[in-house]
Design an enzyme around this catalytic site. Structure first.
Site, PDB file in Angstrom:
ATOM      1  N   HIS A  23       0.652  14.508   6.423  1.00 36.26           N
ATOM      2  CA  HIS A  23       1.641  15.246   5.637  1.00 36.26           C
ATOM      3  C   HIS A  23       1.863  16.580   6.301  1.00 36.26           C
ATOM      4  O   HIS A  23       0.933  17.164   6.858  1.00 36.26           O
ATOM      5  CB  HIS A  23       1.159  15.477   4.202  1.00 36.26           C
ATOM      6  CG  HIS A  23       1.128  14.232   3.380  1.00 36.26           C
ATOM      7  ND1 HIS A  23       2.261  13.562   2.994  1.00 36.26           N
ATOM      8  CD2 HIS A  23       0.088  13.526   2.882  1.00 36.26           C
ATOM      9  CE1 HIS A  23       1.916  12.501   2.286  1.00 36.26           C
ATOM     10  NE2 HIS A  23       0.609  12.449   2.207  1.00 36.26           N
ATOM     11  N   ASP A  28      -7.195   5.054   6.501  1.00 35.26           N
ATOM     12  CA  ASP A  28      -6.089   5.407   5.595  1.00 35.26           C
ATOM     13  C   ASP A  28      -5.466   6.738   6.056  1.00 35.26           C
ATOM     14  O   ASP A  28      -5.139   7.620   5.250  1.00 35.26           O
ATOM     15  CB  ASP A  28      -6.578   5.531   4.142  1.00 35.26           C
ATOM     16  CG  ASP A  28      -5.413   5.523   3.138  1.00 35.26           C
ATOM     17  OD1 ASP A  28      -5.674   5.720   1.943  1.00 35.26           O
ATOM     18  OD2 ASP A  28      -4.251   5.355   3.567  1.00 35.26           O
ATOM     19  N   ASP A  46       0.800  -1.232   0.000  1.00 33.08           N
ATOM     20  CA  ASP A  46       0.000   0.000   0.000  1.00 33.08           C
ATOM     21  C   ASP A  46       0.824   1.270   0.000  1.00 33.08           C
ATOM     22  O   ASP A  46       1.844   1.370   0.667  1.00 33.08           O
ATOM     23  CB  ASP A  46      -0.939   0.059   1.203  1.00 33.08           C
ATOM     24  CG  ASP A  46      -1.832   1.298   1.131  1.00 33.08           C
ATOM     25  OD1 ASP A  46      -1.623   2.225   1.940  1.00 33.08           O
ATOM     26  OD2 ASP A  46      -2.697   1.363   0.245  1.00 33.08           O
TER      27      ASP A  46
END
Lengths: 193, 309, 446
Positions: C331, C327, C174
Site C-alpha cells: 500500500h 500475503d 482472496d
C-alpha cells in the site's frame, strides 16, 4: 525568583556557603512595628486600609503588620493573599509551568487603600505582576508597597513606599528571609553564591 | 513539578501526581470565573486552535472560553466549514496547521488514535478532546474535579459507570483516572455493550443496574447512541430504558448521598429520568462549570511546552 | 549459460538431501549434483553427439560462472503462494516488475498472485495480461490465481474452466471471503473438475463488522472495533465441511486463530483434503504491535493474541500448517499514513519472510532448517502440483542461496518493493538471501 523547589535546593546549597545575618528576630520585629507606624502616618489613619500579602512570606508579614495596626489604631485591617503566577512575564518560556496557588481576597478592593506586602524587593517584576493582577480584580483607590528588605537591582521603575531595611547586594548573592510561621525562626540572611 | 509532556492524549499515561496537579491548578483557575474581569494574561500571545471533526457545542465552547479567559487567541476549525470536508487527510490538515505555528491544538475526531497521530506531526501541544472510542481525558479530569469538590476527597470512593461502555471514550478515560486516584470502579450495561477483557482494567462488571449501583457514591450515566440499535446491540430504546435507565425508584438502592453525573448531552427519559437529571444530587451542571476551570488548567500547564528549563 | 554452485550445503526436503554438494546448472536445468563436480567425469546420460573427450574437456573446464557457496545453504527456489502484485490497476502500490524483484530479493523464485486486481482476474484476458507482463518484466515465475466469482462479488461463478486453460494454478476470491455457502460449494465442485485447489480467505463479514483489529484486550483498551477470532474460525469450519461434501482440495489462506488451527488439525485427522498457510507476521507478532495505533501492524486477518500465536507455532511444528506464505500486500505511504480506522489492511512481506522464518522459527527450535525450507518449497509445490520446489538432476534450475548466519537490520529504504508498509522495519534478523536463480539465471544477488 521562583520559590518552592528551587528555594529549597538553594537553601541546601547555601548551607555550604557563607552566610551573614543582617537582621535578627528583634530587628525584624522593630522593622514591622516601624512600617506599621509609617503606614498609619502616610495614610493619616487606617480608614479603608487593606493589606495584601504576596507569596507565603509576604502574607505572614502582612498579618504581623495587621497585628501592629490593631495595637496602634485599634482597627481590624483585613489581610488577603495574592498569587501572581498567572501574571508573570516569564510564563511559557521556562518549560515547566510554575505552580499556580490560590488567591484569597475575601473583601472588595474597590476604592480601598491597598498596601501590598512582600518580603524582598529585587527586580520589581513580581510587583509589576501583582499590580496587573490587582487591577484586574478591582479598582483600588491607591496601591502602596511595603517590603521587609529592598536589595536593589531594579529592572523596572518600581519603588517601595515602606522598607524594613535597605541591603545592597551583588547579583551573585541571595537574600533569605526566614519567618517563624514558615521556618520556625526569624532572620534575614545574605548567602554568597 | 509541572506537566513535563508536550501533549495530553490519554488518562492511561498520566500519573496520580499529575492528576492531582491538574486538579489543584483547576481550583485556582476556577476563581477567574468568579471575577468581574474574567481574564488573566497567562497565555497572552499564544494561539489555540480547536480542530473538531465531530460536532460538539459543550466541549468546544468550554475550550474556547478557557483559552480566551487565559488571553490566548482562539480559532475554531470545524469539519463542514473547511477543506477537511473536501477530503483533505488528517495528515495534510496537520501539516497545514503546523505551518501556521499554533501553540496548542485541541482535537476531536471520530477515529481512535487520531490525537496521537496528529501529536506526532505537530510541534504544537495536542490536547485530545475525544478520539473515537478511545479516550476523552479532559472530561475524566473535570469529573474527578467535580467529585473531589463535592466529596472533599477521591480515594476510597465507589463509582459505577453505566451504559454503552464498548463505544465510550468517557468510560475508558474515567476508568483509568478513577483507578489511579484510588477509587473503586464498576461498569454496567447490556452484555452486548461491554467490551471483552474490560475486567482486566481493574473494574467489576455488571449487567444488572440495581446491583451495580448498590452502595456506590457516584453514578455516571453514559449517553445511549440510538444508532447502536441499528447495529443490533439492543432491541429497542424502550427495553434499554426499562433495564438500564436511571430513575428515582432505582436510586433507592444507592447511598442516600449518592451523586449523579453525566458527560452530556442527555437523552432525557432514556438513560436518565428528568427528575434525576434535575434533582438535588445531580452534578451535571457542576460538571459543565468545572469543565472550563479544568481546561484552563490543562492549557496553562501545557503552554510551557513541556521541556525542563 | 553454465553456472557452478560450489560447496554449498544443499538442502532438498523433497528428497531428504542435506549435504555439501556442488550443483552444475546448464540451460535452465540442474544437470549435475555431486562432490567436486568441476573436475569430475561427465554424467552417463549426456546429450549431444560430441566425442567423449570433448565432453570431458568441456565439463572439466568450461563454466561461465562459479559461485562460491561455502558456508551457505542452497535450497530449491522458494515459492510464495500468496502475494498481491497489484497490477493491473494499482501500479502505484506495486507492479509485476517491482513485486517480483522484491520476491527475488527475498529469495523467492516463484509467486502466486491473487486475483483482486483492477480489473479482477476473472477472465482469460487478465490472466494472459499478467502472464505476458511477467514474461517480459518479471524477475521470477508468476503463477496467477483466478477468481472464484465474477468480479469477486460472491454472486456468480467465474469462468473457471477458461481460467484454468489460460494458466491459473488455483482459484480464490482472496481479499474477500465467499459468504454464500451454496456458491462456495458449487465452486469447489466445479474447480474439482480441473483439479484446481480452492484457496479460501476465511472470514464472516457479519462477525467482522467494522472491525479493524483483533477483538481482544488491546482493541478494548484502544477503543478500536474488534474482529473476533470466530469470524475466521466459523468460515474455516464451514469450508472444511464443504470440502468434505465435495471432496475438493481446500487450502486455507493466512491462518491466524488458534481455533482455526484446531479445526484444520481435526479435519486432517479425518482425512479431509485440506491444507493451509500462515504468514510470518502471524507467527512473529501479536495484537500488542497495534498499541500506538501503528497502521503497519494493521492487516486482515489481524494480529491476534499470544495464545493464538503459540497455536500457530504448534501448528507449524506438527505439520497442521503446511506452508509459509507472505500475503504480501503493498500500500502507498499516503494510504497507510492515516487514522488507524481508515488505513487499508495489509503489509508487505516478500523481503523479510525467509529471515523471519530463520530467526523466529528455526533459531528457536520450532522448526528444523529442513522443515522450514519445506514449508517454503516442496509443500507449496505439492499443493499447487507444480514441477518445482525440488533439487534433482534434470529439474528446473530455480534455486535459492542464502546465508543462515548473516545478521542484518531491516531497512525499508533499500527494499525493491514500491511500498514500505511493514511492521518489521528496524528489526534485527538473522539469515539473508545471497542469490536467487530462476531458470538458470541469477536474477538477484546481494
Amino acid at each position: 525568583m521562583v520559590r518552592g523547589f528551587f528555594y529549597a535546593l538553594n537553601l541546601m546549597a547555601a548551607e555550604l556557603n557563607e552566610k551573614a545575618q543582617i537582621l535578627d528576630q528583634a530587628g525584624i520585629q522593630r522593622a514591622v512595628t516601624r512600617i506599621a507606624h509609617e503606614i498609619v502616618e502616610r495614610n493619616k489613619g487606617t480608614n479603608d486600609l487593606v493589606l495584601i500579602g504576596l507569596r507565603s512570606r509576604g502574607v505572614d508579614l502582612a498579618r504581623r503588620i495587621a497585628q501592629e495596626l490593631k495595637i496602634i489604631d485599634g482597627a481590624d485591617i483585613p489581610v488577603g493573599t495574592l498569587d501572581v503566577t498567572l501574571y508573570r512575564d516569564d510564563l511559557g518560556r521556562v518549560g515547566i509551568q510554575p505552580e499556580v496557588r490560590k488567591t484569597d481576597i475575601p473583601f472588595p478592593i474597590n476604592e480601598k487603600r491597598v498596601v501590598l506586602v512582600d518580603d524582598v524587593l529585587y527586580t520589581g517584576r513580581t510587583i509589576r505582576a501583582a499590580l496587573d493582577s490587582l487591577i484586574d480584580l478591582g479598582r483600588p483607590r491607591l496601591i502602596q508597597l511595603a517590603v521587609l528588605v529592598d536589595r536593589g537591582h531594579r529592572e523596572l521603575p518600581i519603588r517601595a513606599d515602606y522598607v524594613g531595611k535597605n541591603v545592597p547586594t551583588s547579583r551573585q548573592e541571595q537574600v533569605q528571609v526566614l519567618l517563624t510561621e514558615e521556618d520556625g525562626v526569624d532572620g534575614v540572611l545574605i548567602v554568597k553564591g | 513539578m509541572g506537566l513535563a509532556r508536550k501533549d495530553l492524549l490519554r488518562m492511561q499515561e498520566l500519573t496520580a501526581d499529575e492528576i492531582r496537579l491538574i486538579l489543584d491548578t483547576a481550583e485556582s483557575m476556577k476563581q477567574v470565573a468568579g471575577r468581574d474581569i474574567k481574564k488573566v494574561p497567562a497565555l497572552r500571545g499564544k494561539t489555540l486552535i480547536n480542530l473538531f471533526y465531530e460536532a460538539s457545542t459543550r466541549t468546544r465552547t468550554s475550550f474556547e472560553i478557557a483559552g480566551k479567559w487565559l488571553s490566548a487567541d482562539v480559532i475554531n476549525v470545524s469539519t463542514s466549514s473547511s477543506s477537511v470536508s473536501k477530503g483533505e487527510s488528517l495528515k495534510d490538515t496537520g501539516l497545514t496547521l503546523q505551518a501556521m505555528h499554533p501553540d496548542i491544538v485541541v482535537l476531536r475526531h471520530p477515529a481512535s488514535g487520531a490525537a496521537e497521530f496528529l501529536a506526532k506531526q505537530l510541534a504544537a501541544s495536542v490536547i485530545n478532546a475525544g478520539d473515537g472510542a478511545h479516550e476523552h481525558p479532559s472530561q475524566a479530569l473535570l469529573d474527578l474535579f467535580t467529585i473531589r469538590e463535592k466529596k472533599g476527597r477521591l480515594e476510597g470512593l465507589k463509582a459505577a459507570i453505566v451504559g454503552d461502555i464498548a463505544h465510550s471514550r468517557v468510560a475508558r478515560s474515567s476508568i483509568h483516572g478513577m483507578r489511579k486516584v484510588g477509587m473503586e470502579v464498576r461498569v454496567a450495561g447490556p452484555r452486548t455493550m461491554l467490551p471483552c477483557f474490560i475486567d482486566r482494567l481493574g473494574v467489576e462488571v455488571f449487567t444488572d443496574l440495581e446491583r451495580a449501583i448498590a452502595d456506590v457514591d457516584i453514578i455516571m450515566m453514559l449517553r445511549l447512541q440510538l444508532e447502536r440499535q441499528q447495529a443490533g446491540l439492543f432491541p429497542s430504546v424502550r427495553e434499554y430504558s426499562r433495564l438500564f435507565g436511571l430513575t428515582l425508584p432505582r436510586l433507592k438502592g444507592a447511598k442516600s448521598d449518592v451523586l449523579i453525573m453525566h458527560p452530556g448531552p442527555l437523552n432525557r427519559g432514556v438513560e436518565i429520568a428528568p427528575e434525576v437529571a434535575d434533582g438535588p444530587y445531580s452534578l451535571i451542571l457542576n460538571q459543565v462549570e468545572n469543565g472550563v476551570a479544568v481546561r484552563m488548567a490543562l492549557l496553562y500547564l501545557l503552554a510551557g511546552g513541556g521541556q525542563a528549563a | 549459460m553454465r553456472i557452478l554452485i560450489a560447496g554449498g550445503r544443499v538442502i532438498d526436503p523433497a528428497s531428504g538431501v542435506d549435504e555439501v554438494f556442488d550443483l552444475l546448472i546448464e540451460d535452465g536445468r540442474i544437470v549435475r549434483i555431486g562432490k567436486d563436480v568441476r573436475g569430475a567425469e561427465p554424467p552417463e546420460a549426456s546429450k549431444g553427439k560430441r566425442s567423449k573427450a570433448a565432453k570431458n574437456a568441456e565439463s572439466a573446464i568450461n563454466v561461465d560462472r562459479v559461485m562460491d557457496a561455502a558456508g551457505l545453504v542452497v535450497c530449491p527456489g522458494l515459492i510464495d503462494m500468496h502475494v498481491h502484485l497489484r497490477q493491473p490497476g494499482r501500479e502505484d502500490k506495486e507492479t509485476i516488475a517491482t513485486g517480483t524483484l522484491a520476491a527475488a530479493r527475498g529469495g523467492f523464485t516463484a509467486v502466486c498472485c491473487m486475483p483482486n486486481t483492477d480489473p479482477v482476474n476473472d477472465t482469460r484476458s487478465v490472466t494472459e495480461f499478467i502472464l505476458d507482463t511477467a514474461k517480459r518484466e518479471g524477475a521470477v515465475h508468476v503463477y496467477p490465481v483466478g477468481a472464484i466469482s465474477k468480479g469477486l462479488r460472491g454472486e456468480e461463478l467465474a469462468e473457471i474452466g477458461e481460467l484454468f486453460e489460460s494458466g491459473c494454478v488455483a482459484v480464490s476470491d482472496d481479499g474477500r471471503p465467499v459468504m454464500n455457502a451454496e456458491l462456495m460449494r458449487r465452486a469447489m465442485e466445479y474447480a474439482g473438475m480441473f483439479d484446481l485447489p480452492v484457496i479460501s480467505h476465511c472470514e464472516d463479514l457479519h462477525l467482522s463488522g467494522k472491525g479493524v483489529a483483533h477483538e481482544g484486550i488491546v482493541s478494548t483498551e484502544l477503543g478500536l472495533c474488534g474482529i473476533p477470532s470466530t469470524s475466521e474460525a466459523a468460515m474455516v469450519a464451514r469450508d472444511i465441511l464443504l470440502a468434505e461434501l465435495t471432496d475438493a482440495r481446500l487450502h486455507i489462506a493466512h491462518v491466524s486463530a488458534a481455533e482455526s488451527v484446531r479445526l484444520i488439525r481435526e479435519a486432517k485427522a479425518r482425512g479431509v483434503r485440506v491444507s493451509c498457510e500462515a504468514s510470518p507476521h502471524h507467527f512473529a507478532l501479536t495484537e500488542e504491535a497495534v498499541r500506538g495505533f501503528d497502521t503497519n501492524a494493521k492487516m486482515n486477518p489481524p494480529l491476534r493474541s499470544e495464545s493464538d500465536r503459540q497455536a500457530i507455532l504448534a501448528g507449524l511444528r506438527d505439520g497442521t500448517i503446511d506452508v509459509i506464505a507472505t500475503d504480501h500486500a503493498p500500500h502507498t505511504a499516503q494510504e497507510k499514513e492515516q487514522e488507524f480506522d481508515v488505513a487499508p489492511f495489509g503489509v508487505i512481506g516478500s523481503e523479510t519472510a525467509l529471515a523471519l522464518t530463520l530467526t523466529t522459527l528455526v533459531a528457536s527450535g520450532t522448526l528444523s532448517l529442513n522443515q522450514a525450507i519445506a514449508k517454503l518449497t516442496s509443500e507449496p509445490a505439492r499443493i499447487l502440483k507444480l514441477p518445482k520446489g525440488r533439487i534433482a538432476e534434470g529439474a528446473d534450475a530455480d534455486l535459492t542461496i542464502f546465508d543462515p548466519d548473516r545478521e542484518w537490520t531491516v531497512d525499508t529504504s533499500g527494499f525493491a518493493s514500491k511500498s514500505r508498509n511493514t511492521p518489521f522495519h528496524g528489526w534485527r534478523l538473522k539469515g539473508g538471501t545471497v542469490a536467487t536463480i530462476v531458470a538458470g539465471k541469477v536474477v538477484w544477488e546481494a
